[in-house]
Design a protein around this motif. Structure first.
Motif, mmCIF file in Angstrom:
data_model
loop_
_atom_site.group_PDB
_atom_site.id
_atom_site.type_symbol
_atom_site.label_atom_id
_atom_site.label_comp_id
_atom_site.label_asym_id
_atom_site.label_seq_id
_atom_site.Cartn_x
_atom_site.Cartn_y
_atom_site.Cartn_z
ATOM 1 N N LEU A 114 10.483 -13.050 -41.543
ATOM 2 C CA LEU A 114 9.794 -11.900 -41.268
ATOM 3 C C LEU A 114 8.611 -11.575 -42.167
ATOM 4 O O LEU A 114 7.538 -11.001 -41.501
ATOM 5 N N VAL A 115 8.438 -11.802 -43.211
ATOM 6 C CA VAL A 115 7.363 -11.861 -44.324
ATOM 7 C C VAL A 115 6.299 -12.714 -43.600
ATOM 8 O O VAL A 115 5.251 -12.111 -43.581
ATOM 9 N N LYS A 116 6.524 -14.005 -43.312
ATOM 10 C CA LYS A 116 5.801 -14.704 -42.705
ATOM 11 C C LYS A 116 5.024 -14.202 -41.463
ATOM 12 O O LYS A 116 3.732 -14.275 -41.286
ATOM 13 N N ALA A 117 5.858 -13.578 -40.594
ATOM 14 C CA ALA A 117 5.329 -13.105 -39.462
ATOM 15 C C ALA A 117 4.323 -12.060 -39.714
ATOM 16 O O ALA A 117 3.201 -11.937 -38.925
ATOM 17 N N ALA A 153 -0.045 -12.083 -39.374
ATOM 18 C CA ALA A 153 -0.467 -11.169 -38.368
ATOM 19 C C ALA A 153 -1.507 -10.244 -39.299
ATOM 20 O O ALA A 153 -2.258 -9.400 -38.615
ATOM 21 N N ASN A 154 -1.598 -10.756 -40.487
ATOM 22 C CA ASN A 154 -2.706 -9.972 -41.501
ATOM 23 C C ASN A 154 -2.194 -8.437 -41.413
ATOM 24 O O ASN A 154 -3.160 -7.396 -41.517
ATOM 25 N N LYS A 187 -1.675 -0.533 -43.414
ATOM 26 C CA LYS A 187 -1.223 -1.027 -41.859
ATOM 27 C C LYS A 187 -0.137 -0.621 -41.366
ATOM 28 O O LYS A 187 0.108 -0.526 -40.178
ATOM 29 N N PHE A 188 0.779 -0.020 -42.313
ATOM 30 C CA PHE A 188 1.830 0.382 -41.852
ATOM 31 C C PHE A 188 1.841 2.180 -41.541
ATOM 32 O O PHE A 188 2.577 2.713 -40.903
#
Length: 138
Positions: free
Chosen positions: A102-105, A109-110, A116-117
């Motif tokens: 999940l963190v990698k995804a 996606a930067n 961004k949230f």
């Protein structure tokens, strides 16, 4: 008279013959460089175990997150990793790998910055029906 170049070559040859090669040392056993020995010692260290990380590194909140993912109820949560059965420990392993993905995804996606949230997120409390607004010409 002797040729000076020939004399230099003869002197060098005499010096080479006089020099003895370094004696070879017998190799006893298998030599492990200090760096590798330290790495091997670290690999066996208790600090490099899931139990150590769970018990000593993770905060209570981080343990609660992992327990929540694997459906361990708050009343069943333990502070000692060894108290969980093998099946639950494997579920922890799988949950941590899923969190990593999940963190990698989000990272790929930067999209990990807090802004961004929040930025461009739909606001549920805002009235999105603007039909009642009119443009007036003054």
């Amino acid at each position: 008279m002797a040729n000076p170049a020939l004399q230099i070559v003869k002197n060098r040859l005499a010096n080479l013959e006089a020099a003895k090669p370094a004696p070879l040392k017998a190799v006893e056993g298998r030599h492990i460089p200090k760096g590798l020995a330290e790495i091997k010692a670290m690999m066996g260290d208790k600090r490099h175990t899931a139990a150590h990380v769970y018990n000593s590194v993770l905060t209570k909140q981080e343990r609660a997150i992992i327990c929540h993912i694997v459906n361990v109820k708050p009343m069943q949560q333990k502070d000692n990793f060894a108290e969980y059965d093998a099946e639950t420990r494997l579920k922890f392993h799988k949950a941590i790998l899923q969190l990593q993905e999940l963190v990698k995804a989000f990272t790929d996606a930067n999209a990990m910055a807090p802004a961004k949230f929040v930025k461009n997120a739909p606001r549920e409390d805002a009235n999105t029906d603007y039909s009642h607004l009119t443009v007036s010409s003054h």
